[in-house]
Design an enzyme around this catalytic site. Structure first.
Site, PDB file in Angstrom:
ATOM      1  N   GLU A  15       0.844  -1.207   0.000  1.00  0.00           N
ATOM      2  CA  GLU A  15       0.000   0.000   0.000  1.00  0.00           C
ATOM      3  C   GLU A  15       0.874   1.249   0.000  1.00  0.00           C
ATOM      4  OE1 GLU A  15      -2.566   1.764  -0.062  1.00  0.00           O
ATOM      5  OE2 GLU A  15      -4.403   0.662   0.378  1.00  0.00           O
ATOM      6  N   ARG A  99      -6.105   2.625  13.826  1.00  0.00           N
ATOM      7  CA  ARG A  99      -4.785   2.692  13.202  1.00  0.00           C
ATOM      8  C   ARG A  99      -4.851   3.622  12.007  1.00  0.00           C
ATOM      9  NH1 ARG A  99      -4.321   0.296   8.279  1.00  0.00           N
ATOM     10  NH2 ARG A  99      -5.635  -1.486   7.726  1.00  0.00           N
ATOM     11  N   ASN A 101      -4.435   4.581   8.143  1.00  0.00           N
ATOM     12  CA  ASN A 101      -4.618   3.829   6.909  1.00  0.00           C
ATOM     13  C   ASN A 101      -4.009   4.586   5.729  1.00  0.00           C
ATOM     14  OD1 ASN A 101      -5.681   1.445   5.576  1.00  0.00           O
ATOM     15  ND2 ASN A 101      -7.105   2.846   4.560  1.00  0.00           N
ATOM     16  N   ASN A 156      -9.645   6.169   2.547  1.00  0.00           N
ATOM     17  CA  ASN A 156      -8.713   5.904   1.457  1.00  0.00           C
ATOM     18  C   ASN A 156      -8.750   7.078   0.497  1.00  0.00           C
ATOM     19  OD1 ASN A 156      -7.231   3.349   1.472  1.00  0.00           O
ATOM     20  ND2 ASN A 156      -9.247   2.394   1.644  1.00  0.00           N
ATOM     21  N   ASP A 204     -10.066   2.450  -3.462  1.00  0.00           N
ATOM     22  CA  ASP A 204      -8.942   2.384  -2.533  1.00  0.00           C
ATOM     23  C   ASP A 204      -8.097   3.641  -2.775  1.00  0.00           C
ATOM     24  OD1 ASP A 204      -6.882   1.427  -0.759  1.00  0.00           O
ATOM     25  OD2 ASP A 204      -7.532  -0.616  -1.172  1.00  0.00           O
TER      26      ASP A 204
END
Length: 292
Positions: A15, A99, A101, A156, A204
């Site tokens: 990612e 968390r 991202n 995202n 995404d």
């Protein structure tokens, strides 16, 4: 398009690709493998952590930021792979069990960070998503944190449009990309729908080209969708990946598109989990280092 892997390595959840135009280097992470990686002059280096790492962004001072589950840290790039030297910059999201991202820097070198409920266990295995506790935060050069948004599912895509007067950001739980006006005081205004749901996967991460078109990786969609500046579908770009996760423009002429991907536990395609690249002939926008 002739897609090529940048290395022979496969990752659980590659990612956050970042192209450093200064050093001509590609940075990315394996979120579920707890690794930050850099490709420079054909050689891949990595730094191993003991928790999820979602972004790896160089700074103007020569070190780099890593966004770990426990906070945003500065990483010494000269430190060894298995014993990385890093120090806490800030905790952007204060919500326990969340968390980071998505993370990108704007033109001013400020870090924008999108968070979510942590969905990974201590070994990088999947945990169920049970709440919409994510948010968007801005981290200035002096490490000051400004909360901008809360109540998000999976943040995202973080891109700036309309001469930096608007933020484009997806919530993958909603399956759409939103547009937020950026107000004079830096706060985000009321969101509007910018790109609606599409049958080719879930939105995404994304990259923007020099014409303002957005190249959005489609989780589960085997493709990228190139959206026009007004959010219309311009074209569908097929990729040899079942789960592309994000993309970035880079290379000497800023016309190479790099795409990260995840590797599913079963029925994986040959290149699933790879970072792949292709020459597009279309110039992309540069990635910005952190200014602090």
């Amino acid at each position: 398009m002739k897609w090529q892997p940048v290395s022979d390595q496969r990752f659980k959840l590659a990612e956050g690709p970042f192209w450093d135009d200064v050093q001509q280097s590609l940075y990315w992470v394996d979120i579920a493998g707890f690794r930050a990686l850099r490709l420079h002059q054909g050689q891949v280096r990595h730094w191993q952590f003991n928790e999820p790492v979602s972004a790896f962004i160089p700074t103007v001072h020569g070190d780099a930021l890593v966004t770990l589950a426990s906070g945003v840290y500065r990483l010494d790039l000269d430190s060894p792979a298995d014993h990385p030297a890093f120090s806490l910059l800030c905790v952007a999201d204060p919500i326990s069990g969340n968390r980071a991202n998505e993370a990108r820097c704007d033109r001013q070198g400020r870090l924008w960070l999108g968070s979510m409920q942590n969905n990974l266990d201590a070994e990088g295995g999947d945990l169920p998503l049970e709440r919409r506790s994510g948010g968007i935060y801005r981290v200035d050069a002096d490490a000051r944190v400004t909360p901008l948004l809360n109540g998000q599912g999976i943040v995202n895509t973080l891109l700036w449009a309309d001469d930096d007067h608007a933020l484009l950001s997806a919530d993958s739980l909603d399956g759409v990309i939103y547009r937020y006006p950026i107000q004079a005081d830096g706060a985000l205004g009321e969101r509007t729908l910018w790109a609606q749901q599409h049958e080719r996967g879930v939105p995404d991460g994304s990259a923007m080209d020099a014409q303002g078109y957005v190249w959005n990786a489609r989780w589960g969609g085997h493709c990228l969708i190139r959206f026009a500046p007004d959010g219309r579908v311009d074209r569908i770009v097929e990729v040899p990946l079942s789960h592309p996760t994000s993309c970035v423009f880079g290379g000497p002429d800023m016309t190479t598109l790099f795409v990260t991907s995840a590797r599913p536990a079963s029925d994986a395609l040959e290149l699933d989990g790879c970072v792949i690249s292709v020459e597009t002939g279309i110039r992309g926008q540069v990635s910005h280092r952190f200014s602090g």
